[in-house]
Design an enzyme around this catalytic site. Structure first.
Site, PDB file in Angstrom:
ATOM      1  CG  ASP A  12       7.237  -4.427   2.588  1.00 53.24           C
ATOM      2  OD1 ASP A  12       6.344  -5.315   2.581  1.00 53.24           O
ATOM      3  OD2 ASP A  12       7.000  -3.108   2.326  1.00 53.24           O
TER       4      ASP A  12
ATOM      5  CG  HIS B  73       5.763   3.933   0.722  1.00 50.86           C
ATOM      6  ND1 HIS B  73       5.304   4.295   1.902  1.00 50.86           N
ATOM      7  CD2 HIS B  73       5.024   3.088   0.485  1.00 50.86           C
ATOM      8  CE1 HIS B  73       3.984   3.346   2.172  1.00 50.86           C
ATOM      9  NE2 HIS B  73       3.906   2.616   1.239  1.00 50.86           N
TER      10      HIS B  73
ATOM     11  CD  GLU C 221       7.573   5.436   4.484  1.00 53.68           C
ATOM     12  OE1 GLU C 221       6.965   6.043   3.536  1.00 53.68           O
ATOM     13  OE2 GLU C 221       6.974   5.057   5.426  1.00 53.68           O
TER      14      GLU C 221
HETATM   15  C1  GLP Z   1       2.130  -0.417   2.448  1.00 54.86           C
HETATM   16  C2  GLP Z   1       3.375  -1.454   2.011  1.00 54.86           C
HETATM   17  C3  GLP Z   1       3.379  -1.015   0.526  1.00 54.86           C
HETATM   18  C4  GLP Z   1       2.287  -1.097  -0.187  1.00 54.86           C
HETATM   19  C5  GLP Z   1       1.570   0.224   0.211  1.00 54.86           C
HETATM   20  C6  GLP Z   1       0.357   0.711  -0.569  1.00 54.86           C
HETATM   21  O1  GLP Z   1       2.786   0.298   3.465  1.00 54.86           O
HETATM   22  N1  GLP Z   1       4.490  -1.575   2.702  1.00 54.86           N
HETATM   23  O2  GLP Z   1       4.348  -2.470  -0.132  1.00 54.86           O
HETATM   24  O3  GLP Z   1       2.327  -0.947  -1.562  1.00 54.86           O
HETATM   25  O4  GLP Z   1       1.767   0.680   1.462  1.00 54.86           O
HETATM   26  O5  GLP Z   1      -0.714   0.061   0.513  1.00 54.86           O
HETATM   27  P1  GLP Z   1      -2.124  -0.177  -0.204  1.00 54.86           P
HETATM   28  O6  GLP Z   1      -2.110  -0.952  -1.357  1.00 54.86           O
HETATM   29  O7  GLP Z   1      -2.895  -0.487   0.992  1.00 54.86           O
HETATM   30  O8  GLP Z   1      -2.624   1.390  -0.537  1.00 54.86           O
END
Ligand code: GLP
Length: 243
Positions: free
Chosen positions: A66, A137, A142
């Site tokens: 993304d 998510h 979402e």
């Molecule tokens: C983000 C990304 C995801 C990621 C998730 C968790 O918003 N778009 O791909 O896996 O949230 O993030 P984190 O690893 O910082 O907890």
């Protein structure tokens, strides 16, 4: 779905790097799906170390899950910038083989279509690394995202905007939309490895593994994937029944 519970974050990062290393050894022209956020940072660090010891990315191709809509690649919170800083500039991957949705394409629909075509042309993703949001998510899909969805322009949940505000100066700088691979794009990947660490992920992890398969908890769809591994630490596993 398989689950590997390891002691801590360092062990997650090493186990994830082991999976990537084995895949790359088996197929030097691996098509690797990559994630951003805090979770895969340790894995990237580990991959860089292994590259310095000879791990070869010269034939590999990567696709990121993304990108924020409206952020250019030189914005410090963009996923283009993140990938460059955290991995790409430290390894011998050909920049022409690294794909991330273009968050500033004035025609986002065209961008989404192109991204799907690029994945198909590359032969599909062999191994996709995922994180998980506190709301379950995956990518930026979402709660409520359709299981049949391909790459699209999506709205971010307020919970996600809040969680990701730490990467921005102010809350109102966080984009409210992103271009994300869809659930169907993710389910099409041959192999999936989801990483999660910390007590704040325990609810999402237990619901993804043991709850009903529902669009309300996007990661629950992974129960239907034939080759998916969760690598989680003890804190993220805290809400799973002890076997
Ligand atoms: C983000 C990304 C995801 C990621 C998730 C968790 O918003 N778009 O791909 O896996 O949230 O993030 P984190 O690893 O910082 O907890």
């Amino acid at each position: 779905m398989r689950v590997k519970i390891v002691k801590d974050y360092k062990a997650i990062s090493e186990a994830a790097a082991d999976v990537v290393e084995a895949a790359l050894k088996g197929k030097p022209d691996l098509v690797l799906g990559l994630a951003t956020g805090s979770t895969p940072l340790g894995m990237y660090e580990e991959l860089i170390k292994r590259h310095q010891g000879g791990m070869d990315f010269s034939k590999a191709t990567t696709f990121n899950l993304d990108e924020y809509f409206g952020l250019s690649s030189d914005h410090q919170a963009s996923y283009h910038y993140y990938m460059e800083e955290q991995l790409f500039r430290h390894i011998n991957i050909d920049p022409a083989n690294t794909y991330i949705p273009n968050g500033i394409n004035p025609d986002p629909m065209e961008e989404c279509k192109n991204y799907e075509t690029q994945m198909k042309t590359a032969g599909g993703i062999d191994l996709q690394i995922l994180g998980i949001g506190t709301n379950g998510h995956i990518g930026f899909n979402e709660p409520g995202a359709p299981f049949g969805g391909t790459t699209s322009l999506v709205d971010l949940a307020q919970e996600t905007v809040n969680a990701n505000a730490r990467f921005f100066q102010k809350l109102d700088e966080v984009p409210r939309q992103a271009i994300s691979m869809g659930i169907k794009s993710i389910m099409n990947c041959a192999e999936i490895v989801l990483l999660a660490n910390g007590a704040h992920k325990a609810d999402a992890v237990s619901q993804a593994l043991l709850g009903p398969v529902t669009e309300k908890l996007p990661a629950s769809v992974l129960q239907l994937h034939p080759n998916c591994l969760f690598i989680i630490d003890e804190a993220a596993a805290a809400k799973l029944p002890i076997t």
